[in-house]
Design a protein around this motif. Structure first.
Motif, PDB file in Angstrom:
ATOM      1  N   CYS A  39       0.407  -0.911   0.330  1.00  0.00           N
ATOM      2  CA  CYS A  39       0.460  -0.233  -0.019  1.00  0.00           C
ATOM      3  C   CYS A  39       0.942   1.145  -0.187  1.00  0.00           C
ATOM      4  CB  CYS A  39      -0.569  -0.244   0.993  1.00  0.00           C
ATOM      5  SG  CYS A  39      -2.198   1.794   1.492  1.00  0.00           S
ATOM      6  N   GLU A  40       1.867   0.990   1.096  1.00  0.00           N
ATOM      7  CA  GLU A  40       3.104   2.164   0.563  1.00  0.00           C
ATOM      8  C   GLU A  40       3.679   2.625  -0.266  1.00  0.00           C
ATOM      9  OE1 GLU A  40       4.338   6.347   1.865  1.00  0.00           O
ATOM     10  OE2 GLU A  40       2.800   5.171   2.816  1.00  0.00           O
ATOM     11  N   LEU A  41       3.415   1.541  -0.927  1.00  0.00           N
ATOM     12  CA  LEU A  41       4.641   1.540  -2.270  1.00  0.00           C
ATOM     13  C   LEU A  41       4.107   2.114  -3.238  1.00  0.00           C
ATOM     14  CD1 LEU A  41       6.815   0.782  -3.947  1.00  0.00           C
ATOM     15  CD2 LEU A  41       5.611  -0.858  -5.152  1.00  0.00           C
ATOM     16  N   PHE A  42       2.639   2.040  -3.533  1.00  0.00           N
ATOM     17  CA  PHE A  42       1.631   2.211  -4.464  1.00  0.00           C
ATOM     18  C   PHE A  42       1.269   3.735  -4.257  1.00  0.00           C
ATOM     19  CE2 PHE A  42       0.372  -2.109  -5.406  1.00  0.00           C
ATOM     20  CZ  PHE A  42       0.749  -1.577  -6.895  1.00  0.00           C
ATOM     21  N   ARG A  43       1.604   4.151  -2.812  1.00  0.00           N
ATOM     22  CA  ARG A  43       0.765   5.155  -2.215  1.00  0.00           C
ATOM     23  C   ARG A  43       2.314   6.496  -2.831  1.00  0.00           C
ATOM     24  NH1 ARG A  43      -3.741   5.131  -1.912  1.00  0.00           N
ATOM     25  NH2 ARG A  43      -4.840   4.392   0.117  1.00  0.00           N
ATOM     26  N   ARG A  44       3.464   6.111  -2.560  1.00  0.00           N
ATOM     27  CA  ARG A  44       4.398   6.667  -3.792  1.00  0.00           C
ATOM     28  C   ARG A  44       4.865   6.841  -4.565  1.00  0.00           C
ATOM     29  NH1 ARG A  44      10.031   3.732  -1.361  1.00  0.00           N
ATOM     30  NH2 ARG A  44       8.315   3.714   0.455  1.00  0.00           N
ATOM     31  N   MET A  45       4.184   5.967  -5.595  1.00  0.00           N
ATOM     32  CA  MET A  45       4.587   6.233  -6.632  1.00  0.00           C
ATOM     33  C   MET A  45       3.173   7.202  -7.612  1.00  0.00           C
ATOM     34  SD  MET A  45       6.918   4.093  -6.983  1.00  0.00           S
ATOM     35  CE  MET A  45       6.624   4.579  -8.991  1.00  0.00           C
ATOM     36  N   ALA A  46       1.923   7.067  -6.751  1.00  0.00           N
ATOM     37  CA  ALA A  46       0.952   7.948  -6.539  1.00  0.00           C
ATOM     38  C   ALA A  46       1.814   9.002  -7.038  1.00  0.00           C
ATOM     39  CB  ALA A  46      -0.022   7.485  -6.019  1.00  0.00           C
ATOM     40  N   GLY A  47       1.902   9.936  -5.631  1.00  0.00           N
ATOM     41  CA  GLY A  47       3.345  10.893  -5.322  1.00  0.00           C
ATOM     42  C   GLY A  47       3.469  11.599  -6.660  1.00  0.00           C
ATOM     43  N   TYR A  48       4.555  11.048  -6.688  1.00  0.00           N
ATOM     44  CA  TYR A  48       5.276  11.072  -8.280  1.00  0.00           C
ATOM     45  C   TYR A  48       4.506  11.048  -9.516  1.00  0.00           C
ATOM     46  CZ  TYR A  48       9.299   8.284  -5.668  1.00  0.00           C
ATOM     47  OH  TYR A  48      10.745   8.173  -4.619  1.00  0.00           O
ATOM     48  N   SER A  49       3.133  10.633  -9.482  1.00  0.00           N
ATOM     49  CA  SER A  49       2.957  10.526 -10.863  1.00  0.00           C
ATOM     50  C   SER A  49       1.962  11.761 -10.703  1.00  0.00           C
ATOM     51  CB  SER A  49       1.809   9.555 -11.184  1.00  0.00           C
ATOM     52  OG  SER A  49       2.395   8.572 -11.472  1.00  0.00           O
ATOM     53  N   ARG A  50       1.926  12.296  -9.276  1.00  0.00           N
ATOM     54  CA  ARG A  50       0.544  13.647  -9.137  1.00  0.00           C
ATOM     55  C   ARG A  50       2.188  15.243  -9.511  1.00  0.00           C
ATOM     56  NH1 ARG A  50      -2.522  10.442  -5.740  1.00  0.00           N
ATOM     57  NH2 ARG A  50      -4.141   9.859  -6.394  1.00  0.00           N
ATOM     58  N   LEU A  51       3.127  15.114  -9.254  1.00  0.00           N
ATOM     59  CA  LEU A  51       4.471  15.950  -9.076  1.00  0.00           C
ATOM     60  C   LEU A  51       4.380  15.951 -10.588  1.00  0.00           C
ATOM     61  CD1 LEU A  51       7.023  15.009  -6.421  1.00  0.00           C
ATOM     62  CD2 LEU A  51       5.358  16.849  -6.524  1.00  0.00           C
ATOM     63  N   VAL A  97       5.998  -7.247  -1.964  1.00  0.00           N
ATOM     64  CA  VAL A  97       6.966  -6.127  -2.518  1.00  0.00           C
ATOM     65  C   VAL A  97       7.266  -6.190  -3.597  1.00  0.00           C
ATOM     66  CG1 VAL A  97       8.635  -4.446  -1.838  1.00  0.00           C
ATOM     67  CG2 VAL A  97       6.927  -5.183  -0.639  1.00  0.00           C
ATOM     68  N   HIS A  98       7.814  -7.272  -4.291  1.00  0.00           N
ATOM     69  CA  HIS A  98       8.314  -7.451  -5.629  1.00  0.00           C
ATOM     70  C   HIS A  98       7.211  -7.470  -6.558  1.00  0.00           C
ATOM     71  CE1 HIS A  98      10.560  -9.743  -8.361  1.00  0.00           C
ATOM     72  NE2 HIS A  98       9.494 -10.293  -8.762  1.00  0.00           N
ATOM     73  N   HIS A  99       6.435  -7.533  -6.341  1.00  0.00           N
ATOM     74  CA  HIS A  99       5.032  -7.750  -7.875  1.00  0.00           C
ATOM     75  C   HIS A  99       4.033  -6.174  -7.868  1.00  0.00           C
ATOM     76  CE1 HIS A  99       4.247 -12.220  -6.250  1.00  0.00           C
ATOM     77  NE2 HIS A  99       4.486 -12.310  -7.648  1.00  0.00           N
ATOM     78  N   ALA A 100       4.203  -5.622  -6.363  1.00  0.00           N
ATOM     79  CA  ALA A 100       3.992  -4.494  -6.735  1.00  0.00           C
ATOM     80  C   ALA A 100       5.062  -3.538  -7.043  1.00  0.00           C
ATOM     81  CB  ALA A 100       3.417  -3.801  -5.647  1.00  0.00           C
ATOM     82  N   LEU A 101       6.560  -3.957  -6.956  1.00  0.00           N
ATOM     83  CA  LEU A 101       7.326  -3.340  -7.916  1.00  0.00           C
ATOM     84  C   LEU A 101       7.302  -3.273  -9.925  1.00  0.00           C
ATOM     85  CD1 LEU A 101      10.056  -3.541  -5.702  1.00  0.00           C
ATOM     86  CD2 LEU A 101       9.004  -1.701  -5.756  1.00  0.00           C
ATOM     87  N   LYS A 102       6.965  -4.972  -9.896  1.00  0.00           N
ATOM     88  CA  LYS A 102       6.945  -5.490 -11.553  1.00  0.00           C
ATOM     89  C   LYS A 102       5.684  -4.927 -11.634  1.00  0.00           C
ATOM     90  CE  LYS A 102       8.882  -8.028 -12.755  1.00  0.00           C
ATOM     91  NZ  LYS A 102      10.050  -8.875 -13.381  1.00  0.00           N
ATOM     92  N   LEU A 103       4.685  -4.259 -11.572  1.00  0.00           N
ATOM     93  CA  LEU A 103       3.578  -3.382 -11.737  1.00  0.00           C
ATOM     94  C   LEU A 103       3.725  -2.310 -11.866  1.00  0.00           C
ATOM     95  CD1 LEU A 103       0.720  -4.425 -10.027  1.00  0.00           C
ATOM     96  CD2 LEU A 103       0.995  -4.957 -11.719  1.00  0.00           C
ATOM     97  N   ALA A 104       4.507  -1.591 -10.866  1.00  0.00           N
ATOM     98  CA  ALA A 104       5.459  -0.235 -11.312  1.00  0.00           C
ATOM     99  C   ALA A 104       6.094  -0.023 -12.549  1.00  0.00           C
ATOM    100  CB  ALA A 104       5.776   0.650  -9.973  1.00  0.00           C
TER     101      ALA A 104
END
Length: 170
Positions: A39-51, A97-104
């Motif tokens: 969850c935290e990883l995806f929140r961080r990636m959403a923040g990068y996209s918003r920037l 986390v590995h799978h989340a990173l692969k999606l990202a």
């Protein structure tokens, strides 16, 4: 072919907004299934996209007279959706986390490739320069995710076995 700055930035704004929304959806799903690390990883990636979204919007307002009002069918994506929206069908409520990173990584490389294609195909030097800048930013994100993947190896076989899987809601 994108040959106006306004059209290019309209694509960038939608691409980054779609990415942020998709990362938020995935983060919400992971929160629901009590997977706080992912969850935290995806929140961080959403923040990068918003920037990136903010950068593209500000650039359009300052240098391109704002954004055009493109209809959904007027966007020139390589597939059905913007390339950084991520593949929800590749997610799983028990993903690691590995799978989340692969999606990202897939989302970031999709965006990098999209911007790179624009840079190679446009006849407008300003669009080319912006697309090259955005390509470099997405490439940095992809490289960062690849580094994270080294810390989170693929899980062992059977990672997705759940003796009490959730029941779908009617």
């Amino acid at each position: 072919m994108m040959d106006t700055v306004r059209t290019f930035l309209a694509h960038a704004v939608v691409l980054e907004n779609d990415a942020a929304e998709r990362y938020d959806e995935l983060a919400d799903a992971m929160e629901t299934h009590n997977n706080p690390e992912v969850c935290e990883l995806f929140r961080r990636m959403a923040g990068y996209s918003r920037l990136h979204l903010q950068e593209a919007t500000e650039h359009a307002e300052k240098h391109a007279g704002g954004l055009p009002d493109l209809k959904p069918w007027e966007f020139q994506w390589p597939g059905e959706e913007s390339p950084e929206s991520g593949e929800l069908d590749q997610s799983h409520y028990l993903m690691t986390v590995h799978h989340a990173l692969k999606l990202a990584l897939a989302a970031e490389t999709g965006a990098r490739d999209f911007y790179g294609q624009v840079a190679r195909s446009t006849r407008n030097d300003e669009v080319r320069a912006l697309a090259e800048e955005f390509t470099a930013e997405e490439a940095e994100h992809a490289e960062l995710i690849e580094e994270w993947l080294k810390r989170y190896p693929a899980p062992e076989e059977g990672w997705d076995e759940d003796p009490d899987p959730p029941a779908p809601a009617d």
